[in-house]
Each structure stands twice: as C-alpha cells, then as structure tokens.
Design a protein around this motif. Structure first.
Motif, short mmCIF file in Angstrom:
data_model
loop_
_atom_site.label_atom_id
_atom_site.label_comp_id
_atom_site.label_asym_id
_atom_site.label_seq_id
_atom_site.Cartn_x
_atom_site.Cartn_y
_atom_site.Cartn_z
N ARG A 189 29.83 35.77 -1.68
CA ARG A 189 30.12 34.92 -2.83
C ARG A 189 31.01 33.75 -2.44
O ARG A 189 30.80 32.61 -2.88
N LEU A 208 28.24 26.89 -15.32
CA LEU A 208 27.34 28.03 -15.24
C LEU A 208 26.93 28.37 -13.80
O LEU A 208 26.91 29.56 -13.44
N PRO A 209 26.60 27.39 -12.95
CA PRO A 209 26.29 27.75 -11.55
C PRO A 209 27.45 28.42 -10.83
O PRO A 209 27.25 29.32 -10.02
N PHE A 231 29.79 30.40 -12.20
CA PHE A 231 29.86 31.78 -12.65
C PHE A 231 28.71 32.61 -12.08
O PHE A 231 28.88 33.80 -11.78
N SER A 232 27.54 32.00 -11.95
CA SER A 232 26.41 32.74 -11.39
C SER A 232 26.64 33.10 -9.94
O SER A 232 26.26 34.19 -9.48
N LEU A 233 27.29 32.21 -9.18
CA LEU A 233 27.58 32.50 -7.77
C LEU A 233 28.71 33.53 -7.64
O LEU A 233 28.67 34.39 -6.75
N LEU A 292 29.41 35.95 -9.69
CA LEU A 292 28.95 37.26 -10.13
C LEU A 292 27.65 37.68 -9.46
O LEU A 292 27.05 38.68 -9.86
N ASP A 293 27.22 36.95 -8.45
CA ASP A 293 25.92 37.24 -7.82
C ASP A 293 25.99 38.50 -6.96
O ASP A 293 26.99 38.77 -6.29
#
Length: 247
Positions: A145, A194-195, A197-199, A201-202
């Motif tokens: 991450r 948003l990108p 947070f997506s990274l 929590l990936d």
C-alpha cells in the motif's frame, strides 16, 4: 531448523586460540545451525568479530543463549552493520529492551514478565503466534500500500505539472496559472480523495491466503513493487496523461 540440517553446539572458550579452533570446526560444516553461549560469544566478538559474522550470516539459524542485555543489543547492531539489512528484534521481558531499541523494528510481547518490552517496542502483541500474521499479512499489506500510494501521489502531482508546463510553453512561458488556487487545493484533497482511500484499503489477497503461502512475502524482498522501473513507468504515464488532457 529443518530435519535434514545439523546443529553445532559451540564449546565454551576463554582464549583466542580456543575460539579460533571452534570457528574453524564450525566453518567445515555445511548447512548447520549454530548454538553459542554468551561467554563464548564475547570472546569471539573480541578477537574474530568479522569472521564470526560471516559464519553467522551463512548459517540457516543461530541461537545465542545466556546472553546479557548488552550482548543482545550488540548482536543486533553487528548483524545490521555487516549484512547491510534491517533487523527485527522480538522480546518479552525487561532484559530484551536494549535489543528491541537497537533493532530497526522492535516487537514486544505482553506476558508474565511485564510490559517493559511492549512499551519499548514499535509493535506490541499478546502472543508469539501473532508474529506470523504481523509480518505476512499486515507487513505485506503495509509495504504494497505504501509503495502504491507514494507513486500515485507523484503521478497525481506530475499530471498537473505537465499540463502547466505545456500551457506556459504555448503562451510564450507567461507566468499565468492554468487553474485558480482553490481548484488546485481541491485537486490535491477532495477531487482525488477516493483513489487514495482505495489504495490505502487495497488487498490483493486475503489474510488466510497470505499466511498459507508465505512465498508471497518473500516476493517483497525483490523490491518489484517500488523500484526505479515502476517509478519511471508512473512518470511516463503521468506525462502522457497530462499531454492528452491538454491537447
């Protein structure tokens, strides 16, 4: 230690010649684990520090028993200096505090001996069995991450930089901003939230799979997630996307 590997118990030595003989005896053995006491370790470090660290680095496993807190910390520092790698120290008592603080990463166990080790450590766990999950699951996810997020932040900023550079070149390098200040602040915070947070929590695999196949963690030692190659790939993508947006 695997079943096919031997264990060499380092004899108690007090002189330089005895330490030299024991080191040569261990050097002649292949794929053998080493067990050494604190008093013998002190003699070897005094006269044959470099030779001992070479043998320790090549051994599949090394056990240092009956060591003082200062010796534990010295062993950690020597391993990091001779190998050039980071060391993790795990302890559960007050006599492990110096070793935990000397290592790059310290893990403390909360047990019957108190909380001194856990308070001095970077990470605190309640059972030794949790070390596997700490490394294979949380450590692996944290590395991947962090690598993705750091490269995305560079990618995000380089897109705007490329657009601004093209805009300035078209208008004879005038000092005019492409976007207003509040739009730039929003781009770095709200619009690209948003990108991020997506990274953060990936997860590419579940925790159970990461524990079942520890080979996935070994892949991180090759540095493929964050290297010069991946960095320049992100840079080229950023320049391409910035140019496409402008034209």
């Amino acid at each position: 230690v695997a079943r096919t590997q031997d264990i060499h118990i380092f004899k108690s030595v007090s002189t330089r010649s005895e330490a030299h003989q024991e080191l040569n005896a261990f050097r002649r053995k292949q794929d053998t684990a080493l067990v050494i006491r604190g008093d013998s370790l002190e003699v070897c470090l005094e006269y044959y520090e470099h030779e001992l660290m070479e043998l320790v680095a090549a051994a599949p496993a090394v056990v240092c028993c009956r060591c003082s807190p200062e010796q534990k910390a010295a062993v950690v520092r020597l391993i990091e200096r001779h190998s050039g790698k980071r060391a993790a120290a795990i302890g559960d008592g007050g006599n492990d505090v110096s070793m935990i603080q000397a290592a790059s990463v310290g893990v403390g166990l909360v047990g019957k001996e108190g909380k001194q080790a856990s308070l001095a450590a970077d990470f605190s766990i309640t059972q030794f069995s949790h070390v596997g999950r700490l490394l294979l699951v949380h450590g692996r996810n944290s590395y991947k991450r962090s690598a993705s997020l750091s490269q995305f932040v560079i990618h995000r900023g380089l897109i705007i930089t490329t657009m601004q550079a093209i805009f300035s070149a078209v208008f004879y390098f005038s000092s005019v901003s492409l976007y207003q200040g509040f739009l730039m602040v929003g781009y770095a915070t709200v619009y690209t939230m948003l990108p991020v947070f997506s990274l953060v929590l990936d997860r590419d695999v579940t925790g159970q799979i990461a524990i079942t196949y520890p080979e996935l963690y070994k892949e991180l030692t090759k540095g493929r997630s964050l290297s010069y190659k991946t960095f320049f790939i992100w840079v080229l993508i950023s320049i391409y996307q910035g140019g496409v947006i402008m034209f």
